[in-house]
Design a protein around this motif. Structure first.
Motif, mmCIF file in Angstrom:
data_model
loop_
_atom_site.group_PDB
_atom_site.id
_atom_site.type_symbol
_atom_site.label_atom_id
_atom_site.label_comp_id
_atom_site.label_asym_id
_atom_site.label_seq_id
_atom_site.Cartn_x
_atom_site.Cartn_y
_atom_site.Cartn_z
ATOM 1 N N ALA A 241 0.985 -1.184 0.094
ATOM 2 C CA ALA A 241 0.047 0.080 0.034
ATOM 3 C C ALA A 241 0.792 1.339 0.048
ATOM 4 O O ALA A 241 0.512 2.291 -0.795
ATOM 5 C CB ALA A 241 -0.927 -0.236 1.213
ATOM 6 N N ILE A 242 1.984 1.101 0.919
ATOM 7 C CA ILE A 242 2.912 2.329 0.704
ATOM 8 C C ILE A 242 3.659 2.668 -0.570
ATOM 9 O O ILE A 242 3.713 3.849 -1.050
ATOM 10 C CB ILE A 242 3.880 2.344 2.064
ATOM 11 N N TYR A 243 4.035 1.529 -1.160
ATOM 12 C CA TYR A 243 4.506 1.419 -2.629
ATOM 13 C C TYR A 243 3.534 2.111 -3.642
ATOM 14 O O TYR A 243 3.933 3.105 -4.449
ATOM 15 C CB TYR A 243 5.010 0.116 -2.964
ATOM 16 N N TYR A 244 2.125 1.777 -3.420
ATOM 17 C CA TYR A 244 1.186 2.318 -4.502
ATOM 18 C C TYR A 244 0.700 3.645 -3.881
ATOM 19 O O TYR A 244 -0.184 4.487 -4.534
ATOM 20 C CB TYR A 244 0.140 1.215 -4.404
ATOM 21 N N HIS A 245 1.038 4.118 -2.753
ATOM 22 C CA HIS A 245 0.688 5.428 -2.182
ATOM 23 C C HIS A 245 -1.054 5.384 -1.997
ATOM 24 O O HIS A 245 -1.579 6.445 -2.213
ATOM 25 C CB HIS A 245 1.027 6.711 -3.118
ATOM 26 N N ALA A 246 -1.443 4.207 -1.545
ATOM 27 C CA ALA A 246 -2.895 4.028 -1.238
ATOM 28 C C ALA A 246 -3.214 4.318 0.080
ATOM 29 O O ALA A 246 -2.644 4.658 0.886
ATOM 30 C CB ALA A 246 -3.143 2.396 -1.524
ATOM 31 N N SER A 247 -4.490 5.096 0.093
ATOM 32 C CA SER A 247 -5.176 5.527 1.345
ATOM 33 C C SER A 247 -5.221 4.263 2.427
ATOM 34 O O SER A 247 -5.276 4.436 3.648
ATOM 35 C CB SER A 247 -6.418 6.090 1.070
ATOM 36 N N ARG A 248 -4.957 2.828 1.855
ATOM 37 C CA ARG A 248 -5.032 1.602 2.875
ATOM 38 C C ARG A 248 -3.775 1.787 3.507
ATOM 39 O O ARG A 248 -3.738 0.931 4.455
ATOM 40 C CB ARG A 248 -5.138 0.365 2.021
ATOM 41 N N ALA A 249 -2.649 2.356 3.340
ATOM 42 C CA ALA A 249 -1.552 2.483 4.124
ATOM 43 C C ALA A 249 -1.853 2.753 5.514
ATOM 44 O O ALA A 249 -2.366 4.104 5.887
ATOM 45 C CB ALA A 249 -0.545 3.258 3.395
ATOM 46 N N ILE A 250 -1.537 2.199 6.412
ATOM 47 C CA ILE A 250 -1.893 2.131 7.952
ATOM 48 C C ILE A 250 -0.834 3.304 8.452
ATOM 49 O O ILE A 250 0.211 3.178 8.252
ATOM 50 C CB ILE A 250 -1.750 0.965 8.755
ATOM 51 N N PRO A 251 -1.256 4.577 8.823
ATOM 52 C CA PRO A 251 -0.282 5.399 9.607
ATOM 53 C C PRO A 251 0.280 4.855 10.711
ATOM 54 O O PRO A 251 0.034 4.040 11.315
ATOM 55 C CB PRO A 251 -1.360 6.539 10.105
ATOM 56 N N PHE A 252 1.697 5.293 10.977
ATOM 57 C CA PHE A 252 2.577 4.832 12.077
ATOM 58 C C PHE A 252 1.713 5.112 13.450
ATOM 59 O O PHE A 252 1.803 4.360 14.217
ATOM 60 C CB PHE A 252 3.992 5.733 12.186
ATOM 61 N N GLY A 253 1.084 6.112 13.536
ATOM 62 C CA GLY A 253 0.312 6.335 14.975
ATOM 63 C C GLY A 253 -0.672 5.377 15.213
ATOM 64 O O GLY A 253 -0.921 5.080 16.250
#
Length: 586
Positions: A378-390
């Motif tokens: 998800a991070i590679y795709y810059h998708a909104s499904r990438a879970i934030p660190f917080g």
């Protein structure tokens, strides 16, 4: 209407572990005065066929309205985990204040921006917005019949229905089709029309439901079919086992009246012969106890969440179902510790702290490990499904500061209240040799065949659940889900009891893992069905959506298998204890 109970629980939970996190504000009261600000949130944009592949709305080169400030913002843990990315649209909307078609910004369409829009249109990108928690969907643009020219919808025509001081309906009409030509300026406009509506506030989400799909005759027929299968299976199991056991009891009672010479000359066989080994601890008791404890917890979570969903309309609030599940899972951690700890103590385990850690983190590690892997994509795709660190930190804190202590409490209670090995038969010091038997009585064969009937009782419901999650349907028939859960448990217990009886009758006392795995094999059939669903019922494509689908389907299937295995073992354990209690043992 106030804060929903599930969100309040999650807020209390997060506060209890001292996690700083944004909370809901005044918008959740859903009441407005005339001319009061109404916020239009832009959520996500993504390909229509890949529901989970979503990006921030402004990742496409859309422009923002002129209004720069808003009075409140909100986000929950469930929203963050589900990839909800609310961004202010910049449009000036006030309650009951109509707006004629107004240009709010212009897009400088250079080649890069045109290519971004063309890619989105080719892949059927759609976007989602929210007004007063009501979702709105729109299409980015469309291509001509030849696929040579591409057009962008530039005019958002909003029609908002109100009943008293509440918003009860929102509709979007996309107009203003403009051809995408490089090095031009495209004006984006909107209008707002308010209309009085008779829809009650409590019923405003009914338009998003699909009764014709979920209450179709096939759905009712599948429930009836599964129910009839349960009646037939329970009756069959009762008849076979009662008649067979009665004959066994009669034969064993007759043997008690024989003298030693007749008994030695007699043909001894059957489940009574393994009475000295049937309560022998299972192999790998630490792992086995952790599976049973985790399965009991998953069953408790499923039961409670379904009941809450039947009482509360969780689909009306973003992320409420996930937030409720997280809270209930954390709150039911003592169930895991109690059943896992007591079983481990009964089997003579002494490393109970290690068992408690394994039981507490078995499911969280599986879920978080899968999410961590998918998060990289998800991070590679810059998708909104990438879970934030917080959010990751918040979940870890819940695991360490809520789940683990509660699991410890349950383990201590389980060891002290029901950890004594009060078996009806003594366990022999030397294990009895297991005789050879026919191939279909081998534990491996029983395990493979044990999941067929439980899967057969739920596979129709799996289609509706999969469609609600992977397609654009809102699941709301939780009464059906409750019936299916009850049917699944009854079928699983009946099947595992029959499997265990035949295994013991073949003088094979390795029934603990066999009963667990024969019920847990339901997960294998569910995962195989997910492949069929992916290739024949969806049009998903791409690395991100495929990994997301099969990754989380593996998590779902594994959790279902652990739950079924625990239910099957608990029912079989009660059966085994019952039959050996009623037999006279020298």
């Amino acid at each position: 209407m106030g804060l929903p109970k599930c969100k309040l629980f999650v807020m209390i939970l997060l506060f209890a572990v001292e996690i700083p996190f944004p909370v809901q504000a005044d918008e959740h009261e859903h009441t407005y005065t005339d001319k009061e600000e109404v916020v239009l949130w832009m959520n996500t944009v993504g390909p229509y066929h890949n529901r989970q592949e979503t990006y921030k709305y402004f990742s496409l080169p859309f422009c923002v309205g002129t209004k720069k400030t808003i009075s409140h913002y909100h986000e929950t843990l469930g929203e963050a985990l589900q990839g909800v990315e609310l961004e202010f649209s910049g449009l000036d909307i006030k309650f009951k204040d109509e707006v004629m078609q107004t240009t709010y910004c212009e897009i400088e369409l250079d080649k890069a921006r045109r290519d971004a829009f063309v890619y989105a249109i080719k892949n059927h990108y759609w976007y989602q917005m929210y007004i007063d928690d009501l979702p709105i969907w729109g299409i980015v643009g469309e291509a001509d019949e030849n696929g040579e020219d591409y057009f962008l919808w530039t005019y958002k025509k909003l029609e908002i229905g109100y009943n008293g001081n509440r918003i009860v309906d929102v509709n979007l009409t996309s107009e203003g089709k403009v051809k995408l030509v490089p090095n031009t300026r495209i004006a984006m406009s909107y209008s707002v029309k308010w209309k009085k509506s008779d829809v009650k506030f409590e019923d405003r989400f009914d338009k998003y439901l699909d009764p014709s799909f979920f209450q179709h005759r096939i759905h009712w027929f599948s429930i009836f079919n599964s129910f009839m299968m349960v009646i037939f299976l329970v009756g069959l199991v009762s008849m076979i086992l009662m008649r067979t056991l009665r004959k066994d009891y009669a034969r064993y009672s007759k043997e008690e009246e024989m003298d030693d010479m007749d008994r030695d000359l007699g043909d001894e066989y059957g489940w009574k012969q393994v009475h000295g080994d049937v309560f022998r601890p299972s192999s790998h008791p630490m792992i086995f106890s952790s599976f049973i404890g985790s399965g009991c917890q998953i069953f408790s979570v499923s039961l409670i969440v379904i009941i809450v969903a039947m009482i509360e309309d969780l689909y009306t609030e973003r992320g409420s179902m996930l937030s409720t599940a997280i809270f209930v899972y954390a709150a039911t951690s003592p169930v895991n510790g109690y059943f896992g700890g007591s079983l481990y103590a009964k089997q003579g385990g002494r490393r109970w702290i290690k068992q408690m850690f394994i039981g507490a983190f078995l499911i969280p590690a599986m879920v978080c490990g899968t999410a961590f892997f998918i998060n990289f994509i998800a991070i590679y795709y810059h998708a909104s499904r990438a879970i934030p660190f917080g959010t990751m930190v918040a979940v870890c804190c819940i695991c360490f500061f809520v789940i683990l202590p509660l699991n410890l409490v349950g383990t201590i209670l389980g060891r002290n209240l029901s950890g004594q090995p009060n078996f009806p038969c003594r366990v022999n010091a030397v294990p009895r040799p297991i005789p050879e038997k026919k191939w279909f009585m081998e534990p491996a064969v029983i395990v493979c065949l044990g999941g067929i009937l439980p899967f057969g009782s739920i596979f129709i419901e799996m289609y509706f659940i999969f469609t609600s999650f992977w397609a654009y349907k809102i699941y709301y028939v939780y009464g059906f889900m409750m019936l299916v859960l009850v049917i699944l448990c009854i079928v699983t217990v009946c099947v595992t009891i029959v499997c265990t009886y035949f295994l013991l009758n073949a003088e094979d006392y390795r029934w603990q893992w066999t009963s667990f795995l024969s019920a847990a094999s339901t997960a294998v059939y569910v995962y195989m069905y997910s492949f069929y669903y992916y290739f024949f019922k969806t049009k998903m494509y791409g690395l991100f959506q495929t990994s997301f689908y099969f990754g989380y389907m593996a998590v779902f299937s594994t959790a279902l298998g652990i739950m079924c295995g625990a239910v099957g073992y608990m029912g079989t354990s009660a059966f085994v204890r019952k039959i050996y209690t009623n037999v006279k043992i020298d």
